[in-house]
Motif scaffolding. Structure first.
Motif, PDB file in Angstrom:
ATOM      1  N   HIS A   1      34.270  43.571 -10.450  1.00 49.06           N
ATOM      2  CA  HIS A   1      35.338  42.630 -10.134  1.00 49.06           C
ATOM      3  C   HIS A   1      36.599  43.031 -10.881  1.00 49.06           C
ATOM      4  O   HIS A   1      36.601  43.099 -12.104  1.00 49.06           O
ATOM      5  N   HIS A   2      37.650  43.298 -10.134  1.00 49.78           N
ATOM      6  CA  HIS A   2      38.930  43.670 -10.733  1.00 49.78           C
ATOM      7  C   HIS A   2      39.941  42.564 -10.502  1.00 49.78           C
ATOM      8  O   HIS A   2      39.978  41.968  -9.428  1.00 49.78           O
ATOM      9  N   LEU A   3      40.762  42.331 -11.503  1.00 50.64           N
ATOM     10  CA  LEU A   3      41.795  41.295 -11.370  1.00 50.64           C
ATOM     11  C   LEU A   3      43.188  41.885 -11.140  1.00 50.64           C
ATOM     12  O   LEU A   3      44.071  41.217 -10.632  1.00 50.64           O
ATOM     13  N   LYS A   4      43.380  43.129 -11.549  1.00 48.30           N
ATOM     14  CA  LYS A   4      44.693  43.760 -11.414  1.00 48.30           C
ATOM     15  C   LYS A   4      44.567  45.076 -10.679  1.00 48.30           C
ATOM     16  O   LYS A   4      43.592  45.781 -10.874  1.00 48.30           O
ATOM     17  N   PRO A   5      45.552  45.440  -9.838  1.00 49.98           N
ATOM     18  CA  PRO A   5      46.775  44.677  -9.548  1.00 49.98           C
ATOM     19  C   PRO A   5      46.528  43.464  -8.646  1.00 49.98           C
ATOM     20  O   PRO A   5      47.336  42.547  -8.630  1.00 49.98           O
ATOM     21  N   VAL A   6      45.443  43.473  -7.919  1.00 49.45           N
ATOM     22  CA  VAL A   6      45.082  42.325  -7.092  1.00 49.45           C
ATOM     23  C   VAL A   6      43.605  42.034  -7.292  1.00 49.45           C
ATOM     24  O   VAL A   6      42.819  42.934  -7.595  1.00 49.45           O
ATOM     25  N   GLU A   7      43.216  40.798  -7.124  1.00 47.07           N
ATOM     26  CA  GLU A   7      41.821  40.429  -7.296  1.00 47.07           C
ATOM     27  C   GLU A   7      40.985  41.000  -6.157  1.00 47.07           C
ATOM     28  O   GLU A   7      41.292  40.812  -4.989  1.00 47.07           O
ATOM     29  N   ARG A   8      39.947  41.696  -6.529  1.00 42.77           N
ATOM     30  CA  ARG A   8      39.115  42.340  -5.513  1.00 42.77           C
ATOM     31  C   ARG A   8      37.752  42.695  -6.089  1.00 42.77           C
ATOM     32  O   ARG A   8      37.576  42.792  -7.303  1.00 42.77           O
ATOM     33  N   TRP A   9      36.825  42.911  -5.205  1.00 45.73           N
ATOM     34  CA  TRP A   9      35.526  43.453  -5.571  1.00 45.73           C
ATOM     35  C   TRP A   9      35.507  44.902  -5.131  1.00 45.73           C
ATOM     36  O   TRP A   9      35.948  45.228  -4.033  1.00 45.73           O
ATOM     37  N   HIS A  10      34.968  45.754  -5.974  1.00 43.38           N
ATOM     38  CA  HIS A  10      34.928  47.167  -5.625  1.00 43.38           C
ATOM     39  C   HIS A  10      33.571  47.769  -5.962  1.00 43.38           C
ATOM     40  O   HIS A  10      33.035  47.564  -7.049  1.00 43.38           O
ATOM     41  N   CYS A  11      33.050  48.505  -5.006  1.00 41.54           N
ATOM     42  CA  CYS A  11      31.796  49.224  -5.227  1.00 41.54           C
ATOM     43  C   CYS A  11      32.116  50.644  -5.657  1.00 41.54           C
ATOM     44  O   CYS A  11      32.754  51.393  -4.916  1.00 41.54           O
ATOM     45  N   GLY A  12      31.703  51.003  -6.861  1.00 47.61           N
ATOM     46  CA  GLY A  12      31.982  52.331  -7.391  1.00 47.61           C
ATOM     47  C   GLY A  12      31.107  53.414  -6.775  1.00 47.61           C
ATOM     48  O   GLY A  12      31.370  54.590  -6.927  1.00 47.61           O
ATOM     49  N   LYS A  13      30.081  52.986  -6.069  1.00 43.14           N
ATOM     50  CA  LYS A  13      29.147  53.955  -5.517  1.00 43.14           C
ATOM     51  C   LYS A  13      29.595  54.484  -4.158  1.00 43.14           C
ATOM     52  O   LYS A  13      29.621  55.679  -3.924  1.00 43.14           O
ATOM     53  N   CYS A  14      29.972  53.562  -3.264  1.00 40.27           N
ATOM     54  CA  CYS A  14      30.355  53.986  -1.920  1.00 40.27           C
ATOM     55  C   CYS A  14      31.831  53.751  -1.632  1.00 40.27           C
ATOM     56  O   CYS A  14      32.342  54.169  -0.599  1.00 40.27           O
ATOM     57  N   GLY A  15      32.527  53.055  -2.546  1.00 40.87           N
ATOM     58  CA  GLY A  15      33.960  52.870  -2.372  1.00 40.87           C
ATOM     59  C   GLY A  15      34.351  51.637  -1.577  1.00 40.87           C
ATOM     60  O   GLY A  15      35.527  51.413  -1.307  1.00 40.87           O
ATOM     61  N   TYR A  16      33.384  50.814  -1.227  1.00 43.09           N
ATOM     62  CA  TYR A  16      33.667  49.600  -0.477  1.00 43.09           C
ATOM     63  C   TYR A  16      34.503  48.634  -1.325  1.00 43.09           C
ATOM     64  O   TYR A  16      34.213  48.422  -2.499  1.00 43.09           O
ATOM     65  N   THR A  17      35.557  48.073  -0.731  1.00 43.73           N
ATOM     66  CA  THR A  17      36.419  47.129  -1.443  1.00 43.73           C
ATOM     67  C   THR A  17      36.553  45.853  -0.635  1.00 43.73           C
ATOM     68  O   THR A  17      36.775  45.886   0.580  1.00 43.73           O
ATOM     69  N   GLU A  18      36.400  44.733  -1.316  1.00 42.19           N
ATOM     70  CA  GLU A  18      36.512  43.435  -0.670  1.00 42.19           C
ATOM     71  C   GLU A  18      37.579  42.626  -1.408  1.00 42.19           C
ATOM     72  O   GLU A  18      37.449  42.358  -2.599  1.00 42.19           O
ATOM     73  N   TYR A  19      38.633  42.289  -0.697  1.00 41.30           N
ATOM     74  CA  TYR A  19      39.739  41.569  -1.329  1.00 41.30           C
ATOM     75  C   TYR A  19      39.536  40.072  -1.255  1.00 41.30           C
ATOM     76  O   TYR A  19      39.027  39.546  -0.260  1.00 41.30           O
ATOM     77  N   ARG A  20      39.945  39.398  -2.313  1.00 44.09           N
ATOM     78  CA  ARG A  20      39.909  37.946  -2.346  1.00 44.09           C
ATOM     79  C   ARG A  20      41.225  37.417  -1.815  1.00 44.09           C
ATOM     80  O   ARG A  20      42.279  37.914  -2.165  1.00 44.09           O
ATOM     81  N   THR A  21      41.160  36.418  -0.998  1.00 45.29           N
ATOM     82  CA  THR A  21      42.376  35.838  -0.447  1.00 45.29           C
ATOM     83  C   THR A  21      42.637  34.470  -1.045  1.00 45.29           C
ATOM     84  O   THR A  21      41.706  33.814  -1.476  1.00 45.29           O
TER      85      THR A  21
END
Ligand SMILES: [Zn+2]
Length: 53
Positions: free
Chosen positions: A33-53
């Motif tokens: 879970h990353h908060l910066k620059p935008v809040e998002r979930w990121h998978c370090g294995k396959c690169g999938y990113t899910e943004y929180r709205t």
């Protein structure tokens, strides 16, 4: 009720929070879970990113 430290892992080096029960829908790995620059979930294995709205 579960304790917070059992559900989260904080990575001091990268400043990310790993939620142990949040898994990548693509590969099933634990997502970070990353908060910066935008809040998002990121998978370090396959690169999938899910943004929180
Ligand atoms: Zn993944």
């Amino acid at each position: 009720m579960a304790k917070v430290h059992e559900l989260y892992e904080y990575d001091y080096k990268t400043g990310t929070i790993r939620l142990k029960n949040k898994k990548c829908p693509r590969c099933g790995s634990i997502m970070a879970h990353h908060l910066k620059p935008v809040e998002r979930w990121h998978c370090g294995k396959c690169g999938y990113t899910e943004y929180r709205t």
